[in-house]
Design an enzyme around this catalytic site. Sequence first.
Site, PDB file in Angstrom:
ATOM      1  N   ALA A  16      17.723   6.306  -2.823  1.00 35.79           N
ATOM      2  CA  ALA A  16      16.446   6.516  -3.072  1.00 35.79           C
ATOM      3  C   ALA A  16      16.021   7.865  -2.646  1.00 35.79           C
ATOM      4  O   ALA A  16      16.374   8.546  -1.678  1.00 35.79           O
ATOM      5  CB  ALA A  16      15.424   5.444  -2.717  1.00 35.79           C
ATOM      6  N   GLU A  44      23.418   0.332  -4.808  1.00 32.21           N
ATOM      7  CA  GLU A  44      22.768  -0.762  -4.998  1.00 32.21           C
ATOM      8  C   GLU A  44      22.568  -0.657  -6.692  1.00 32.21           C
ATOM      9  O   GLU A  44      22.705  -1.845  -7.202  1.00 32.21           O
ATOM     10  CB  GLU A  44      21.403  -0.760  -4.448  1.00 32.21           C
ATOM     11  CG  GLU A  44      21.524  -0.813  -2.763  1.00 32.21           C
ATOM     12  CD  GLU A  44      20.196  -0.787  -2.186  1.00 32.21           C
ATOM     13  OE1 GLU A  44      19.587   0.148  -2.284  1.00 32.21           O
ATOM     14  OE2 GLU A  44      19.707  -1.756  -1.353  1.00 32.21           O
ATOM     15  N   GLU A  68      21.170   3.633   5.154  1.00 37.20           N
ATOM     16  CA  GLU A  68      19.634   3.524   5.143  1.00 37.20           C
ATOM     17  C   GLU A  68      19.310   3.342   6.833  1.00 37.20           C
ATOM     18  O   GLU A  68      18.424   3.876   7.160  1.00 37.20           O
ATOM     19  CB  GLU A  68      18.940   2.389   4.446  1.00 37.20           C
ATOM     20  CG  GLU A  68      18.824   2.590   3.032  1.00 37.20           C
ATOM     21  CD  GLU A  68      20.140   2.113   1.837  1.00 37.20           C
ATOM     22  OE1 GLU A  68      21.211   2.213   2.752  1.00 37.20           O
ATOM     23  OE2 GLU A  68      19.798   1.854   0.865  1.00 37.20           O
ATOM     24  N   GLY A 106      20.281   3.491  -2.716  1.00 38.89           N
ATOM     25  CA  GLY A 106      19.927   3.037  -4.038  1.00 38.89           C
ATOM     26  C   GLY A 106      20.829   3.286  -4.926  1.00 38.89           C
ATOM     27  O   GLY A 106      21.012   2.594  -5.936  1.00 38.89           O
TER      28      GLY A 106
HETATM   29  N1  CAA Z   1      16.581  11.823  -1.653  1.00 36.45           N
HETATM   30  C1  CAA Z   1      16.165  13.173  -2.087  1.00 36.45           C
HETATM   31  N2  CAA Z   1      16.645  14.424  -2.021  1.00 36.45           N
HETATM   32  C2  CAA Z   1      18.017  14.252  -1.841  1.00 36.45           C
HETATM   33  C3  CAA Z   1      18.697  12.951  -1.366  1.00 36.45           C
HETATM   34  C4  CAA Z   1      17.932  12.045  -1.242  1.00 36.45           C
HETATM   35  N3  CAA Z   1      18.528  10.654  -1.112  1.00 36.45           N
HETATM   36  N4  CAA Z   1      20.039  13.132  -1.290  1.00 36.45           N
HETATM   37  C5  CAA Z   1      20.290  14.380  -1.472  1.00 36.45           C
HETATM   38  N5  CAA Z   1      19.016  15.095  -1.678  1.00 36.45           N
HETATM   39  C6  CAA Z   1      18.696  16.541  -1.895  1.00 36.45           C
HETATM   40  C7  CAA Z   1      18.695  17.345  -0.907  1.00 36.45           C
HETATM   41  O1  CAA Z   1      17.645  17.458  -0.036  1.00 36.45           O
HETATM   42  C8  CAA Z   1      19.225  18.801  -1.281  1.00 36.45           C
HETATM   43  O2  CAA Z   1      18.151  19.407  -1.763  1.00 36.45           O
HETATM   44  P1  CAA Z   1      17.358  20.953  -1.539  1.00 36.45           P
HETATM   45  O3  CAA Z   1      18.861  21.534  -2.174  1.00 36.45           O
HETATM   46  O4  CAA Z   1      16.227  21.109  -2.000  1.00 36.45           O
HETATM   47  O5  CAA Z   1      17.555  20.999   0.108  1.00 36.45           O
HETATM   48  C9  CAA Z   1      20.127  18.408  -2.430  1.00 36.45           C
HETATM   49  O6  CAA Z   1      19.731  17.074  -2.910  1.00 36.45           O
HETATM   50  C10 CAA Z   1      21.671  18.700  -2.171  1.00 36.45           C
HETATM   51  O7  CAA Z   1      21.811  17.754  -1.255  1.00 36.45           O
HETATM   52  P2  CAA Z   1      22.693  18.357   0.192  1.00 36.45           P
HETATM   53  O8  CAA Z   1      22.540  20.028   0.471  1.00 36.45           O
HETATM   54  O9  CAA Z   1      22.391  17.403   1.194  1.00 36.45           O
HETATM   55  O10 CAA Z   1      24.000  18.228  -0.458  1.00 36.45           O
HETATM   56  P3  CAA Z   1      25.400  18.002   0.493  1.00 36.45           P
HETATM   57  O11 CAA Z   1      26.502  17.913  -0.611  1.00 36.45           O
HETATM   58  O12 CAA Z   1      25.584  18.934   1.705  1.00 36.45           O
HETATM   59  O13 CAA Z   1      25.047  16.348   1.128  1.00 36.45           O
HETATM   60  C11 CAA Z   1      24.886  14.003   1.007  1.00 36.45           C
HETATM   61  C12 CAA Z   1      25.407  15.499   0.031  1.00 36.45           C
HETATM   62  C13 CAA Z   1      25.799  13.750   1.922  1.00 36.45           C
HETATM   63  C14 CAA Z   1      24.631  12.851  -0.197  1.00 36.45           C
HETATM   64  C15 CAA Z   1      23.591  14.262   1.483  1.00 36.45           C
HETATM   65  O14 CAA Z   1      22.610  14.748   0.486  1.00 36.45           O
HETATM   66  C16 CAA Z   1      22.921  12.973   1.852  1.00 36.45           C
HETATM   67  O15 CAA Z   1      23.214  12.398   3.257  1.00 36.45           O
HETATM   68  N6  CAA Z   1      21.595  12.303   1.096  1.00 36.45           N
HETATM   69  C17 CAA Z   1      20.971  11.327   1.570  1.00 36.45           C
HETATM   70  C18 CAA Z   1      21.816   9.924   1.293  1.00 36.45           C
HETATM   71  C19 CAA Z   1      21.104   8.922   2.094  1.00 36.45           C
HETATM   72  O16 CAA Z   1      20.734   8.667   2.965  1.00 36.45           O
HETATM   73  N7  CAA Z   1      20.767   8.028   0.947  1.00 36.45           N
HETATM   74  C20 CAA Z   1      19.827   6.869   0.965  1.00 36.45           C
HETATM   75  C21 CAA Z   1      18.470   6.924   0.744  1.00 36.45           C
HETATM   76  S1  CAA Z   1      17.350   5.909   1.402  1.00 36.45           S
HETATM   77  C22 CAA Z   1      17.624   4.596   0.139  1.00 36.45           C
HETATM   78  O17 CAA Z   1      18.384   4.807  -0.783  1.00 36.45           O
HETATM   79  C23 CAA Z   1      16.722   3.227   0.137  1.00 36.45           C
HETATM   80  C24 CAA Z   1      17.073   2.358  -0.637  1.00 36.45           C
HETATM   81  O18 CAA Z   1      17.969   1.327  -0.425  1.00 36.45           O
HETATM   82  C25 CAA Z   1      16.294   2.180  -1.863  1.00 36.45           C
END
Ligand code: CAA
Length: 632
Positions: free
Chosen positions: A438, A486, A506, A483
């Site tokens: 998400a 999921e 999460e 998400g």
């Molecule tokens: N939401 C919003 N933006 C996201 C995102 C997310 N879940 N995941 C990545 N992005 C964005 C980053 O902010 C970045 O944007 P900018 O270039 O503007 O800074 C862009 O995507 C590229 O991401 P990274 O630079 O972080 O890329 P990376 O290759 O270094 O890392 C990753 C990749 C390990 C997936 C890392 O991006 C990450 O950890 N993302 C979050 C993953 C996460 O925690 N997901 C769970 C979300 S909560 C959820 O899903 C709740 C639910 O159950 C409904």
Amino acid sequence: MRPSDIRKVCVLGAGTMGAGIAQRAAQSGYQVTLRDIEDRFVQGGLDNIRKTLEEGVRRKKVTQEQSETILGAIHGTTDMAEAVEGAQLVIEAIFEDMDIKRQVFEELDKLCPPETILVSNTSSLSVTEMAKITSRGPNFAGLHYFYPAAINRLLEVIAGDETSEDTMDLLMDLGRIMGKVPIRCKDSPGFIVNRYFVPYLNEACRLVDEKVANIPEVEAAACEAFGIGMGPFALMNATGIPIAYHSQCSLHDALGEAYAPSPLLKAQFEKEEKWDLEGDVDPAAKEVASKRLLGVEFAVASQLIEEGVCTTEDADLGATIGLRWANGPFVMMNQIGTKEARYLVGAWIQTLPETARFPMPRPLEELAAGDANWSVSTVVTETEGPVAILRVSRPAALNALNTDVLEDLGEALEAVEADPSLRVAIITGEGNAFVAGADIKEMVTKTPLEARAFTQLGHRVFRRIEEMDTIVIAAINGYALGGGMEMALACDIILASEKARVGLPEVGLGIHPGFGGTQRLPRLVGRWKAKELILTAQQLSAKEAKAIGLLNEVYPSDMLMEKAKAMAHRIAGMGPVAIKLAKHAVNRGVEIDLDTALNYEVESVSLCFASEDRVEGLQAFIDRRKPEFKGR
Ligand code: CAA
């Protein structure tokens, strides 16, 4: 030809672009020949690749071993016949000079078998014209790599007048396999990105030339309006004023007076000096500059749609991926409203000399009249016979699910379900990720009530995947986190590439899975394993995920979509009534006790026997022929 039929790629021209393209192809697992006319050029190209890789090793982007494998896959030569021998794809990346390209394509046409795909890497020349040099219009196309070609993720895939859809699809798939975000366009001056980006640079110069604003005011206006860190003048200083000037001249030649280069840009090019970025910013002048920059941007983007050059989605991807703008022109127009966008375009057109003015682009005129928005979906649907491919396309944010994406996905699923010719859908992600969860940036300000509504929206959309008659395959091409995982768990079949990483991270963010993860995962892998994965936020590789029964199959990344499509077509060839009833029987059955489930099966089979399909299917077996199912 399918992507997996391509094993050897030949790149002609070992300059900066050619070397970058060769490196990217080798990095993606292809055998590559890099050819230039003299050995010193070939060695120069190979040296550049070596240096880039050494830098990659130093910055830990690639390992020493990977770097050696990549270099080992590239063979340099000056011999054209040797270079193209056995290559299924030849990418010409020499100078932007039609006469030199002509000689090369004449030679290639003689040397390469008819099925070889010939491609020109060009930013300005007509693909249709180049194709005519050869005898293979359908197998000829253009690619526009953006500098630096090995790293920049945007790739324009250009169809000449005769390029076949198969060639375009193949090149789009290959682009993705090579880690690019490909956008599809018709052969047209400036293609997509240069068409609207270069006039934006030119407009910056016009504003200063006309003393509407000074350079720092234009810089500040651009950074604010487009969500960027570097304005047009700073960018020209970095990338070169000549390239901006020459590109604007090409657009002027092809498209007329509205694209005439600013006298100031011409003068600065002739002076061979960089722009002086110093000065004070008057907010009022900045505001006027902002409106002019938006006006030219919206005008040209709307022309692209009027001329059928590309889709709104691809134009916006060009801006967010290629230029790193916060949003593309169409999302921006929707944000400020198409009425206001039309006003800005009209005001900008009025700034042109009278003879250069053009009518308001019709699509924008119509939308503004109806106070309607551009259709720009974050989920792009393609169809291949009975199979729909739904691509979550927000690659700048790793396809994170915000409200728009969830709503777009809901609409895309609804459209698939409403089309009786579609039997199977594949959900995958654009770029390197499937879906990285998400959208954390959207969630950060949500109140508990808003989070509740967002969670319910996610539930509704994912539940639809389970409840729709269409069979849905998840093709996990990269990160499937939170998400994203999921979403995959709601699909009927989960396939993944070797690069995929899945997990529910999460709790590390202080929240817990909310799009069904706490419920579907235990049903799949058992409650202890599910709790281990959720509570430790552990990420699994595709192989590890398969080992615990979290997904069906793992493929090399260049094979994932081919395998997913093959499976989808196989399922689509089965009895349509039978497959949908079987899907529902399995989904219902695992939720209820066995006796009730078996009763459900009895009713389901009876329903199946009431279908024409079962008469056809059983009779076809007896007649030893292929059944012709009608889906009723
Ligand atoms: N939401 C919003 N933006 C996201 C995102 C997310 N879940 N995941 C990545 N992005 C964005 C980053 O902010 C970045 O944007 P900018 O270039 O503007 O800074 C862009 O995507 C590229 O991401 P990274 O630079 O972080 O890329 P990376 O290759 O270094 O890392 C990753 C990749 C390990 C997936 C890392 O991006 C990450 O950890 N993302 C979050 C993953 C996460 O925690 N997901 C769970 C979300 S909560 C959820 O899903 C709740 C639910 O159950 C409904």
